[in-house]
Design a protein around this motif. Structure first.
Motif, mmCIF file in Angstrom:
data_model
loop_
_atom_site.group_PDB
_atom_site.id
_atom_site.type_symbol
_atom_site.label_atom_id
_atom_site.label_comp_id
_atom_site.label_asym_id
_atom_site.label_seq_id
_atom_site.Cartn_x
_atom_site.Cartn_y
_atom_site.Cartn_z
ATOM 1 N N VAL A 26 50.661 45.167 38.607
ATOM 2 C CA VAL A 26 49.795 44.485 39.662
ATOM 3 C C VAL A 26 49.924 45.993 40.520
ATOM 4 N N ASN A 27 51.142 46.694 40.468
ATOM 5 C CA ASN A 27 51.047 47.955 41.469
ATOM 6 C C ASN A 27 49.990 48.810 41.145
ATOM 7 N N GLU A 28 49.738 49.008 39.680
ATOM 8 C CA GLU A 28 48.642 49.962 39.266
ATOM 9 C C GLU A 28 47.208 49.335 39.702
ATOM 10 N N MET A 29 47.120 48.245 39.519
ATOM 11 C CA MET A 29 45.668 47.663 40.073
ATOM 12 C C MET A 29 45.492 47.485 41.665
ATOM 13 N N ALA A 30 46.734 47.448 42.399
ATOM 14 C CA ALA A 30 46.803 48.013 43.783
ATOM 15 C C ALA A 30 46.305 49.264 44.359
ATOM 16 N N LYS A 31 46.711 50.149 43.284
ATOM 17 C CA LYS A 31 46.587 51.590 43.693
ATOM 18 C C LYS A 31 44.937 51.945 43.401
ATOM 19 N N LYS A 32 44.430 51.236 42.329
ATOM 20 C CA LYS A 32 42.997 51.461 41.903
ATOM 21 C C LYS A 32 42.089 50.648 42.850
ATOM 22 N N HIS A 33 42.464 49.721 43.047
ATOM 23 C CA HIS A 33 41.400 48.622 43.935
ATOM 24 C C HIS A 33 41.816 48.346 45.248
ATOM 25 N N LYS A 34 41.219 48.676 46.264
ATOM 26 C CA LYS A 34 41.582 48.406 47.560
ATOM 27 C C LYS A 34 41.561 46.877 47.926
ATOM 28 N N GLU A 35 40.650 46.212 47.357
ATOM 29 C CA GLU A 35 40.849 44.743 47.797
ATOM 30 C C GLU A 35 41.793 44.157 47.352
ATOM 31 N N VAL A 36 42.542 44.440 45.937
ATOM 32 C CA VAL A 36 43.885 44.080 45.493
ATOM 33 C C VAL A 36 44.893 44.305 46.468
ATOM 34 N N ALA A 37 45.087 45.562 46.892
ATOM 35 C CA ALA A 37 46.042 45.862 47.723
ATOM 36 C C ALA A 37 46.008 45.180 49.297
ATOM 37 N N SER A 38 44.682 45.090 49.568
ATOM 38 C CA SER A 38 44.563 44.256 50.819
ATOM 39 C C SER A 38 44.899 42.614 50.756
ATOM 40 N N GLU A 39 44.540 42.281 49.453
ATOM 41 C CA GLU A 39 44.881 40.769 49.162
ATOM 42 C C GLU A 39 46.231 40.587 49.274
ATOM 43 N N ILE A 40 47.091 41.631 48.579
ATOM 44 C CA ILE A 40 48.705 41.325 48.712
ATOM 45 C C ILE A 40 49.226 41.514 50.169
ATOM 46 N N LEU A 41 48.708 42.358 51.087
ATOM 47 C CA LEU A 41 49.142 42.356 52.188
ATOM 48 C C LEU A 41 48.757 41.322 53.031
ATOM 49 N N ALA A 42 47.702 40.459 52.804
ATOM 50 C CA ALA A 42 47.158 39.331 53.476
ATOM 51 C C ALA A 42 48.027 38.143 52.952
ATOM 52 N N ILE A 43 48.381 38.204 51.964
ATOM 53 C CA ILE A 43 49.388 37.067 51.146
ATOM 54 C C ILE A 43 50.821 37.299 51.798
ATOM 55 N N GLU A 44 51.264 38.408 51.810
ATOM 56 C CA GLU A 44 52.434 38.634 52.570
ATOM 57 C C GLU A 44 52.507 38.102 54.109
ATOM 58 N N LYS A 45 51.483 38.629 54.753
ATOM 59 C CA LYS A 45 51.420 38.318 56.252
ATOM 60 C C LYS A 45 51.415 36.610 56.504
ATOM 61 N N ALA A 46 50.560 36.081 55.564
ATOM 62 C CA ALA A 46 50.460 34.489 55.476
ATOM 63 C C ALA A 46 51.638 33.756 55.262
ATOM 64 N N VAL A 47 52.531 34.287 54.134
ATOM 65 C CA VAL A 47 53.695 33.596 53.970
ATOM 66 C C VAL A 47 54.605 33.832 55.291
ATOM 67 N N ILE A 48 54.712 35.076 55.544
ATOM 68 C CA ILE A 48 55.673 35.373 56.728
ATOM 69 C C ILE A 48 55.076 34.263 57.859
ATOM 70 N N ASN A 49 54.021 34.510 58.383
ATOM 71 C CA ASN A 49 53.702 33.597 59.316
ATOM 72 C C ASN A 49 53.754 32.012 59.219
ATOM 73 N N LEU A 50 53.560 31.562 58.143
ATOM 74 C CA LEU A 50 53.764 30.380 57.631
ATOM 75 C C LEU A 50 55.250 30.007 57.622
ATOM 76 N N SER A 51 56.033 30.854 57.043
ATOM 77 C CA SER A 51 57.726 30.577 57.198
ATOM 78 C C SER A 51 58.038 30.603 58.622
ATOM 79 N N TYR A 52 57.714 31.373 59.323
ATOM 80 C CA TYR A 52 58.100 31.324 60.868
ATOM 81 C C TYR A 52 57.909 29.971 61.492
ATOM 82 N N ALA A 53 56.515 29.622 61.384
ATOM 83 C CA ALA A 53 55.938 28.608 62.019
ATOM 84 C C ALA A 53 56.478 27.139 61.495
ATOM 85 N N VAL A 54 56.680 27.145 60.059
ATOM 86 C CA VAL A 54 57.243 25.894 59.832
ATOM 87 C C VAL A 54 58.381 25.560 59.734
#
Length: 258
Positions: A26-54
């Motif tokens: 996954v790390n190699e894919m994130a380095k090679k593909h910007k959309e993968v890195a962005s998706e990982i960051l989006a997931i991390e943000k979503a989980v944090i936001n949801l954890s804090y809200a719920v």
């Protein structure tokens, strides 16, 4: 690439559920593909936001740990504002976070229910004690009013052979002819027994029952009796519960002449 992003691998990567080799991939894919890195960051943000809200209370410590980890990972502050386009992760992340939040709320609900139950029991006990105290206070005030009434003539009843230490006082109102007896000087009646008060005419000896005093009345101290004209003395005997037709003279506890 869209198929790889939609596979769920990145979500497991964020939660640390992949093997070491899979994490490297996954790390190699994130380095090679910007959309993968962005998706990982989006997931991390979503989980944090949801954890804090719920479940803010349950996840406070974990929330801070995750936030710090992501800050270190991305060498900057992770923004917590919701991001458009992350709705596809809500159902997946909510299943985990909601279960944690639900478990927390369930435990807290049970704790609150127990607290309410305990508080209700204590309040009921307190209310019963307060009601009893108010009742006793009223009884004491009524007894004091009878004692202080100058129209009431006190008749002292002394202890007899059956109970030398016993005593009582009868109050006869000169106008209304009401009769009261203060039985605070009598010992507690044995089980299955009660005190009976007699109005006596001495010549010839004629006893008339004017009241049976149960244990509850005995604790209150003052008891109103039936009126009886021409009474010359009062006596109190110990009788079977409910009273007797004639006094048991060897169980005469107190006696006093008017």
């Amino acid at each position: 690439m869209e198929e790889y992003i939609a596979s769920g691998t990145l979500e497991f990567y964020v939660y640390g559920l992949l093997s070491e080799q899979e994490n490297i991939e996954v790390n190699e894919m994130a380095k090679k593909h910007k959309e993968v890195a962005s998706e990982i960051l989006a997931i991390e943000k979503a989980v944090i936001n949801l954890s804090y809200a719920v479940s803010p209370h349950l996840s406070a410590e974990n929330f801070e740990k995750i936030r710090q980890k992501l800050i270190e990972k991305h060498n900057g502050v992770v923004q917590l504002e919701p991001k458009r386009g992350t709705s596809q992760y809500i159902g997946w992340a909510a299943a985990v976070v909601f279960m944690l939040g639900f478990a927390y709320q369930y435990v807290k609900h049970n704790e609150a229910a127990e607290q309410v139950k305990g508080t209700t029991a204590q309040r009921s006990k307190f209310e019963a004690m307060l009601a009893d105290a108010q009742k006793r206070n009223t009884e004491h005030e009524n007894a004091l009013a009878i004692v202080r009434d100058t129209l009431n003539t006190p008749v002292k009843l002394a202890g007899q052979a059956a109970a030398p230490q016993a005593y009582a006082t009868v109050y006869v109102n000169k106008v209304s002819k009401d009769v009261y007896v203060d039985v605070s000087g009598l010992p507690k009646a044995p089980e299955g027994k009660a005190y009976q008060v007699w109005a006596l005419k001495l010549d010839p000896f004629t006893p008339t029952s004017i009241g049976v005093i149960d244990d509850q009345t005995l604790r209150s101290g003052m008891f109103k009796l039936d009126s009886n004209a021409g009474v010359q003395a009062f006596g109190i005997t110990l009788e079977p519960a409910g009273g007797s037709k004639a006094p048991t003279l060897d169980q005469l506890y107190t006696l006093g002449k008017v």
